[in-house]
Design a protein around this motif. Structure first.
Motif, PDB file in Angstrom:
ATOM      1  N   HIS A 214       0.823  -1.202   0.000  1.00 34.27           N
ATOM      2  CA  HIS A 214       0.000   0.000   0.000  1.00 34.27           C
ATOM      3  C   HIS A 214       0.858   1.254   0.000  1.00 34.27           C
ATOM      4  O   HIS A 214       0.566   2.235  -0.670  1.00 34.27           O
ATOM      5  N   ASN A 215       1.898   1.267   0.829  1.00 26.69           N
ATOM      6  CA  ASN A 215       2.862   2.363   0.930  1.00 26.69           C
ATOM      7  C   ASN A 215       2.368   3.567   1.721  1.00 26.69           C
ATOM      8  O   ASN A 215       3.100   4.561   1.823  1.00 26.69           O
ATOM      9  N   ASP A 216       1.173   3.510   2.281  1.00 27.90           N
ATOM     10  CA  ASP A 216       0.696   4.607   3.129  1.00 27.90           C
ATOM     11  C   ASP A 216      -0.352   4.078   4.115  1.00 27.90           C
ATOM     12  O   ASP A 216      -1.350   4.738   4.393  1.00 27.90           O
ATOM     13  N   TYR A 217      -0.094   2.895   4.647  1.00 25.86           N
ATOM     14  CA  TYR A 217      -1.089   2.219   5.481  1.00 25.86           C
ATOM     15  C   TYR A 217      -0.998   2.714   6.924  1.00 25.86           C
ATOM     16  O   TYR A 217       0.002   2.502   7.602  1.00 25.86           O
ATOM     17  N   LEU A 254       5.355   1.539  10.275  1.00 19.29           N
ATOM     18  CA  LEU A 254       6.014   1.770  11.563  1.00 19.29           C
ATOM     19  C   LEU A 254       6.449   3.227  11.714  1.00 19.29           C
ATOM     20  O   LEU A 254       6.483   3.755  12.832  1.00 19.29           O
ATOM     21  N   ALA A 255       6.792   3.887  10.615  1.00 17.93           N
ATOM     22  CA  ALA A 255       7.235   5.278  10.691  1.00 17.93           C
ATOM     23  C   ALA A 255       6.146   6.191  11.244  1.00 17.93           C
ATOM     24  O   ALA A 255       6.437   7.216  11.865  1.00 17.93           O
ATOM     25  N   ARG A 310      11.823   7.741   4.297  1.00 15.31           N
ATOM     26  CA  ARG A 310      10.835   7.909   3.228  1.00 15.31           C
ATOM     27  C   ARG A 310       9.761   8.921   3.636  1.00 15.31           C
ATOM     28  O   ARG A 310       9.351   9.778   2.833  1.00 15.31           O
ATOM     29  N   LEU A 311       9.298   8.838   4.897  1.00 18.41           N
ATOM     30  CA  LEU A 311       8.306   9.796   5.373  1.00 18.41           C
ATOM     31  C   LEU A 311       8.867  11.215   5.313  1.00 18.41           C
ATOM     32  O   LEU A 311       8.157  12.159   4.933  1.00 18.41           O
ATOM     33  N   ASN A 339      10.431  17.296   9.488  1.00 15.40           N
ATOM     34  CA  ASN A 339      11.510  16.635   8.773  1.00 15.40           C
ATOM     35  C   ASN A 339      12.740  16.499   9.682  1.00 15.40           C
ATOM     36  O   ASN A 339      13.338  15.419   9.795  1.00 15.40           O
ATOM     37  N   ALA A 340      13.114  17.572  10.356  1.00 17.93           N
ATOM     38  CA  ALA A 340      14.286  17.542  11.236  1.00 17.93           C
ATOM     39  C   ALA A 340      14.081  16.554  12.387  1.00 17.93           C
ATOM     40  O   ALA A 340      15.031  15.865  12.800  1.00 17.93           O
ATOM     41  N   LEU A 341      12.865  16.480  12.907  1.00 21.29           N
ATOM     42  CA  LEU A 341      12.581  15.538  13.992  1.00 21.29           C
ATOM     43  C   LEU A 341      12.691  14.095  13.502  1.00 21.29           C
ATOM     44  O   LEU A 341      13.224  13.225  14.210  1.00 21.29           O
ATOM     45  N   LEU A 342      12.235  13.831  12.294  1.00 23.13           N
ATOM     46  CA  LEU A 342      12.356  12.494  11.724  1.00 23.13           C
ATOM     47  C   LEU A 342      13.818  12.090  11.559  1.00 23.13           C
ATOM     48  O   LEU A 342      14.189  10.938  11.806  1.00 23.13           O
TER      49      LEU A 342
END
Length: 355
Positions: A214-217, A254-255, A310-311, A339-342
């Motif tokens: 799915h890539n966005d589940y 999971l992300a 990826r996120l 983005n920085a937090l990821l």
């Protein structure tokens, strides 16, 4: 039930002209009468989703976002095809009615599907559901079971064997998201160099049994039955679906999975009730997925870190549009901080990893 997901007023700059859409829809879908009213679903940060409300029938229209976008990320015809060909094997897909390729009508291609009316869980579990920890745990497992069910679909039998190229999928994802990230860089964004190097160094082989991914589940792409909220009746947002390694899809999910004991800055990024009492932790999520799918997972850190990177790529692509004035949606102003937090989360995983 008041918990059923609702549309709201259309955001400025994202309006649709009902007078242009109405004749087209009546030529494609039988038994439409009257003039529709159009509103917008507020969730989502990529493709735009609208409610087309006719007397006696509700439709949902999906179109790409305005402004700069990756060429392959918003293929309306591809998403339309996936819904129709996957529905028999995976009944959670809404029925798609029409795909319009004439960009003169609303400024882009679009497709129209049925509206599956139900409950969509967002940041927190609604108190009205009155789910205790045991019920929440059961719902969480059904959420994972549905992902496993998708990964087990015979894509060749659905006529979707040409949807993607499973061989070399892991390598393409790491290199592809690295390239897309670079193209979407803004001067205030982190570089992610250490994480990209680590992913390249620790890349596993493709899983030998590929599947539809799915890539966005996540929970806000899942619809619950209003009459029985413990039952999943729909899965939305198929724009990124392809064929590939199911464990990479697990990493994507999971992300988004922020658990109860994650630090406060991470909690502020949460968009689903994955922290509620009874929800599985990320480790429990992986273990349950492995048990139900029969797939052994011995490098969880890689898939989770890939999912975070990826996120960040998706977040940065959206922020790029905001940074350059291609969208006025104020939700996106803080995406560079997300983005920085990821990146910080990814470096923490790498620092603790045994890989």
């Amino acid at each position: 039930m008041a918990l059923t997901d609702s549309s709201t007023r259309i955001r400025p700059g994202e309006e649709l002209d009902a007078n242009r859409i109405d004749p087209y829809l009546k030529g494609q879908i039988p038994d439409l009468e009257g003039t529709p009213t159009i509103s917008q679903f507020p969730g989502g940060a990529s493709n735009l989703t609208y409610l087309i409300d006719y007397p006696g029938k509700e439709l949902v229209l999906r179109r790409p976002p305005f402004g700069h976008k990756a060429k392959s990320a918003h293929d309306m015809g591809r998403e339309f095809r996936i819904l129709n060909q996957l529905k028999d094997a995976f009944p959670y897909c809404p029925k798609a009615y029409a795909h319009c390729t004439d960009e003169n009508l609303i400024g882009s291609e679009f497709y129209v599907m049925e509206r599956v009316k139900g409950i969509i869980l967002r940041s927190d579990l609604p108190q009205e559901l009155a789910l205790d920890a045991d019920a929440t745990r059961t719902l969480c497992k059904r959420f994972i079971d549905t992902l496993v069910e998708l990964h087990r679909v015979d894509y060749n039998a659905c006529g979707l064997g040409d949807l993607g190229k499973p061989q070399g999928y892991v390598q393409r994802q790491i290199s592809g998201w690295s390239e897309r990230y670079e193209k979407a860089l803004t001067p205030d964004a982190p570089r992610w160099e250490a994480v990209k190097d680590w992913l390249q160094t620790n890349m596993p082989a493709d899983h030998p049994t590929p599947g539809i991914i799915h890539n966005d589940y996540r929970f806000d792409n899942v619809i619950l039955d209003p009459a029985d909220p413990m039952q999943i009746i729909g899965v939305l947002d198929w724009e990124l679906t392809t064929l590939g390694d199911p464990l990479m899809d697990l990493g994507n999910t999971l992300a988004y999975w922020i658990e109860a004991d994650d630090p406060a800055p991470i909690q502020r990024m949460r968009r689903q009730p994955s922290n509620a009492p009874g929800m599985l932790t990320r480790r429990e999520f992986v273990d349950y997925y492995a048990e139900r799918s029969g797939i052994e997972i011995d490098n969880y850190d890689f898939y989770y870190t890939y999912g975070l990177f990826r996120l960040a790529g998706i977040v940065q692509q959206i922020y790029y549009r905001y940074f350059h004035g291609q969208t006025r949606d104020k939700r996106f102003a803080q995406f560079v901080q997300m983005n920085a937090l990821l990146e910080h989360m990814s470096l923490n995983v790498i620092g603790r990893s045994s890989l």
